[in-house]
Design a protein around this motif. Structure first.
Motif, PDB file in Angstrom:
ATOM      1  N   ALA A 124      33.385   1.866  -5.444  1.00 53.02           N
ATOM      2  CA  ALA A 124      32.366   1.190  -4.651  1.00 53.02           C
ATOM      3  C   ALA A 124      32.538   1.623  -3.202  1.00 53.02           C
ATOM      4  O   ALA A 124      32.926   0.859  -2.345  1.00 53.02           O
ATOM      5  CB  ALA A 124      32.510  -0.321  -4.782  1.00 53.02           C
ATOM      6  N   ALA A 125      32.241   2.881  -2.972  1.00 52.40           N
ATOM      7  CA  ALA A 125      32.424   3.437  -1.629  1.00 52.40           C
ATOM      8  C   ALA A 125      31.482   2.758  -0.643  1.00 52.40           C
ATOM      9  O   ALA A 125      30.300   2.590  -0.916  1.00 52.40           O
ATOM     10  CB  ALA A 125      32.162   4.936  -1.668  1.00 52.40           C
ATOM     11  N   ASP A 126      32.022   2.352   0.492  1.00 56.53           N
ATOM     12  CA  ASP A 126      31.247   1.592   1.472  1.00 56.53           C
ATOM     13  C   ASP A 126      31.280   2.177   2.879  1.00 56.53           C
ATOM     14  O   ASP A 126      30.495   1.783   3.729  1.00 56.53           O
ATOM     15  CB  ASP A 126      31.833   0.175   1.593  1.00 56.53           C
ATOM     16  CG  ASP A 126      31.202  -0.780   0.608  1.00 56.53           C
ATOM     17  OD1 ASP A 126      30.161  -0.416   0.033  1.00 56.53           O
ATOM     18  OD2 ASP A 126      31.746  -1.875   0.425  1.00 56.53           O
ATOM     19  N   MET A 127      32.200   3.088   3.110  1.00 59.73           N
ATOM     20  CA  MET A 127      32.383   3.541   4.483  1.00 59.73           C
ATOM     21  C   MET A 127      31.123   4.216   5.036  1.00 59.73           C
ATOM     22  O   MET A 127      30.880   4.182   6.245  1.00 59.73           O
ATOM     23  CB  MET A 127      33.572   4.486   4.598  1.00 59.73           C
ATOM     24  CG  MET A 127      33.957   4.623   6.036  1.00 59.73           C
ATOM     25  SD  MET A 127      35.671   4.900   6.392  1.00 59.73           S
ATOM     26  CE  MET A 127      35.988   6.460   5.757  1.00 59.73           C
ATOM     27  N   HIS A 128      30.316   4.773   4.148  1.00 56.16           N
ATOM     28  CA  HIS A 128      29.093   5.443   4.623  1.00 56.16           C
ATOM     29  C   HIS A 128      28.152   4.464   5.320  1.00 56.16           C
ATOM     30  O   HIS A 128      27.317   4.862   6.114  1.00 56.16           O
ATOM     31  CB  HIS A 128      28.391   6.158   3.474  1.00 56.16           C
ATOM     32  CG  HIS A 128      27.894   5.244   2.390  1.00 56.16           C
ATOM     33  ND1 HIS A 128      28.677   4.871   1.323  1.00 56.16           N
ATOM     34  CD2 HIS A 128      26.724   4.628   2.227  1.00 56.16           C
ATOM     35  CE1 HIS A 128      27.992   4.067   0.543  1.00 56.16           C
ATOM     36  NE2 HIS A 128      26.802   3.888   1.069  1.00 56.16           N
ATOM     37  N   LEU A 129      28.289   3.173   5.022  1.00 60.59           N
ATOM     38  CA  LEU A 129      27.412   2.193   5.672  1.00 60.59           C
ATOM     39  C   LEU A 129      27.720   2.101   7.170  1.00 60.59           C
ATOM     40  O   LEU A 129      26.863   1.710   7.956  1.00 60.59           O
ATOM     41  CB  LEU A 129      27.578   0.816   5.023  1.00 60.59           C
ATOM     42  CG  LEU A 129      27.175   0.736   3.545  1.00 60.59           C
ATOM     43  CD1 LEU A 129      27.551  -0.608   2.961  1.00 60.59           C
ATOM     44  CD2 LEU A 129      25.675   0.992   3.387  1.00 60.59           C
ATOM     45  N   LEU A 130      28.937   2.444   7.544  1.00 61.87           N
ATOM     46  CA  LEU A 130      29.313   2.381   8.957  1.00 61.87           C
ATOM     47  C   LEU A 130      29.304   3.753   9.623  1.00 61.87           C
ATOM     48  O   LEU A 130      28.948   3.889  10.785  1.00 61.87           O
ATOM     49  CB  LEU A 130      30.708   1.751   9.106  1.00 61.87           C
ATOM     50  CG  LEU A 130      30.865   0.330   8.553  1.00 61.87           C
ATOM     51  CD1 LEU A 130      32.290  -0.169   8.746  1.00 61.87           C
ATOM     52  CD2 LEU A 130      29.883  -0.617   9.231  1.00 61.87           C
TER      53      LEU A 130
END
Ligand code: SF4
Ligand code: SF4
Ligand code: SF4
Ligand code: SF4
Lengths: 288, 291
Positions: B39-45
């Motif tokens: 659940a990669a999320d870092m791209h949101l920031l």
């Protein structure tokens, strides 16, 4: 009725919801809570209870019998996971990589690789007031959650009648372990946060539940922070939001001490009641 | 070139927000990798451009050619994963249950079964809004083997860092203590553990550190939401002392964490006060540990 509590990702409050909901429901209903996050079961930190049963859990792996082996090489050749290799003059098994498919064992012409049990974890069964609680924990270094999750569900099915509400605190993510934990569920509660991270992970979780053709609803945790994207999305997609648990520092503090929250925060109890009503209605509506 | 991996044992500790802050502070000077592939999320920031993507294949799945199949049932008999049910009189592989072990294909008397490689995800090489290269991936639903994808994302990040003479690869590691986290930290020079002072935080920290310890990697720790429970901060610090883990910093409970994330910013962009000061110091301290 089997209800899985899942989320696209850890840290959304899945365990908080599972433990509080289970304890609350058990005041009036027959309930068993299963912590299926076998890599890191945390529910037990909030529900202490009395240990009433404990058993080791195993998976089957091949064991090499040197005397019978002719070093023909078939076993190494058939293993798709490189869990068995021939380093002359020896056959070596790597248990963490083995998926227990039995191919090497059954195709060995000399019967030199019988399958033997190897401990992978431990199941514990507790009772806390009227709540039954089952927790399985994978030993450190073991990589395969799925067999242990399956065995825990089997234990639950064997020990609890169909009219018990079976809650499954599922592992995070969208890969094999979640699928294993939710595939038998009659209903899935997806826990999320109203933030971009929460929204992003919720969409992944919804995609997964749709692929599994599961009926599901959403519980918004830490309601009051972030933005309205989650709420707007659920409304647009006609996904029921069955509870909104408020954001508060008090809850974070209670949680940090390992305490159940609903007894001390009336608003949380109210939200749990909404979930309970929803569940009971479903049961009346003909779901087991 | 040094490799720094941020892990937390469990999600929700602020790991990604902290990692993204370090990435923001470093701008073009580092290569970033999001190895939380589940659940990669870092791209949101970091808002990478998702420019180059590549399918990731791993594992196999069995497929039965109905024209050849004689319905003998041998395959279903040997399958230990109940992945070959009979549907309308035909033996069919259930893709969600098949583990790709290949046993069925080996014993089918008429060679009706083939193993096909499975696409289990996608990996990307992007440029972030601060100009750094970023490696990230997305795992398909129900896919196994996130460990391999993590290893691939990491390898690629290291290659790019080497080719461009970057000093650091900063990795947002996988949650949990299973196979992907082992892949995340293999070969790292420094592991940053992000934790929070709670019963579960301490428990998860201890569990995940057992793995780090096995690999003998130098470790440091940031205690997030440190003012929420002083008692556990003390216990965590004792644990850090015992194990020789560097205490990097304490971060207070602060709604700015969420506020920054909500508008897609890193904390160090959004917060003009203590959080940014502490995070800047923390990042310098971590780099200092590696010189
Ligand atoms: S298949 Fe059996 S006989 Fe052949 S190398 Fe393996 S263990 Fe030995
Ligand atoms: S049982 Fe299957 S996975 Fe395990 S070693 Fe044998 S062939 Fe490999
Ligand atoms: S073993 Fe081969 S022939 Fe027999 S049922 Fe399976 S696919 Fe058909
Ligand atoms: S490859 Fe293995 S798991 Fe898949 S269907 Fe064949 S025997 Fe079953």
């Amino acid at each position: 009725m089997k209800i899985a509590i899942a989320s696209g990702k850890g840290g959304t409050g899945k365990t908080t919801l599972s433990t509080n909901l289970a304890a609350y429901l058990s005041e009036t209903e027959k309930v068993v809570l299963n912590d299926l996050d076998v890599e890191e079961p945390n529910s037990g930190l909030f529900i202490k209870g009395k240990l009433i049963h404990k058993e080791d859990k195993y998976k089957m792996i091949p064991e090499w019998i040197e005397d019978k082996c002719t070093l023909c090489g078939i076993c190494q050749d058939v293993c798709n996971y490189n869990a068995i290799v021939q380093i002359d003059p020896k056959i070596i098994v790597f248990p963490p990589l083995c998926h227990s498919c039995y191919a090497c064992s059954e195709l060995c012409p000399e019967a030199a690789l019988p399958m033997v049990p190897k401990k992978i974890g431990e199941l514990k069964h507790f009772e806390y007031n009227k709540l039954s609680f089952i927790e399985s924990k994978l030993d450190i270094g073991e990589e395969q959650a799925v067999p242990l999750i399956a065995q825990t569900q089997k234990y639950t099915d064997e020990h609890f009648s169909d009219d018990t509400i079976k809650l499954y605190d599922s592992p995070p993510g969208t890969s094999c372990p979640v699928i294993e934990a939710t595939k038998d569920a009659d209903f899935v509660i997806l826990v999320t946060e109203p933030t971009p991270f929460g929204f992003h992970d919720l969409k992944l979780a919804i995609e997964t539940m749709k692929a599994l053709k599961k009926e599901f609803a959403v519980v918004v945790n830490r309601f009051g922070i972030g933005n309205d994207d989650v709420l707007d999305y659920c409304e647009k997609e006609k996904i029921p939001i069955i509870a909104k648990i408020p954001n508060s520092r008090k809850i974070a503090e209670l949680y940090s001490h390992g305490e159940l929250i609903y007894e001390k925060v009336p608003e949380v109890k109210l939200q749990l009641k909404a979930i309970k009503d929803y569940i009971l209605k479903m049961i009346e509506g003909g779901k087991r | 070139m040094k490799e720094i991996v941020v892990i937390s044992g469990k999600g929700g500790t602020g790991k990604t927000s902290i990692t993204a802050s370090f990435a923001y502070l470093s701008g073009k000077d580092i290569v970033v990798a999001d190895c939380d592939v589940d659940a990669a999320d870092m791209h949101l920031l970091m808002k990478p451009d998702f420019k180059e993507s590549e399918d990731f294949y791993s594992g196999e799945i069995a497929k039965i050619d109905q024209d050849k199949c004689t319905n003998c049932g041998d395959c279903a008999n040997v399958c230990r994963f109940d992945a070959i049910p009979v549907i309308n009189g035909e033996y069919i592989v259930d893709p969600l249950s098949c583990e790709g072990c290949g046993y069925c294909a080996r014993i089918c008397p008429v060679d009706a079964i083939t193993n096909e490689l499975q696409i289990v995800g996608e990996q990307y090489v992007s440029t972030t809004r601060v100009g750094s290269k970023m490696l990230h991936a997305k795992l398909s639903i129900g896919a196994d083997n996130s460990g391999k994808l993590v290893a691939k994302v990491k390898d690629e990040a290291k290659k790019i860092a080497k080719n461009n003479n970057k000093d650091f690869v900063l990795i947002d590691g996988s949650p949990g203590i299973g196979c992907p986290v082992v892949s995340s930290i293999t070969g790292a020079n420094f592991v940053l553990l992000v934790t929070e002072p709670s019963v579960s935080g301490l428990h998860d920290l201890k569990r995940v550190y057992q793995i780090v310890k096995k690999f003998q990697i130098k470790a440091g720790c940031i205690i997030n939401k440190s003012d929420i429970n002083p008692k556990f901060v003390k216990e965590i610090k004792e644990f850090l002392n015992e194990e020789g883990i560097v205490h990097i910093s304490n971060l207070p409970y602060d709604e700015n964490f969420t506020k920054a994330m909500t508008i897609g910013q890193t904390i160090v962009e959004y917060d003009k006060g203590d959080l940014t000061k502490i995070l800047t110091k923390s990042w310098n301290k971590i780099k200092g540990e590696l010189l």
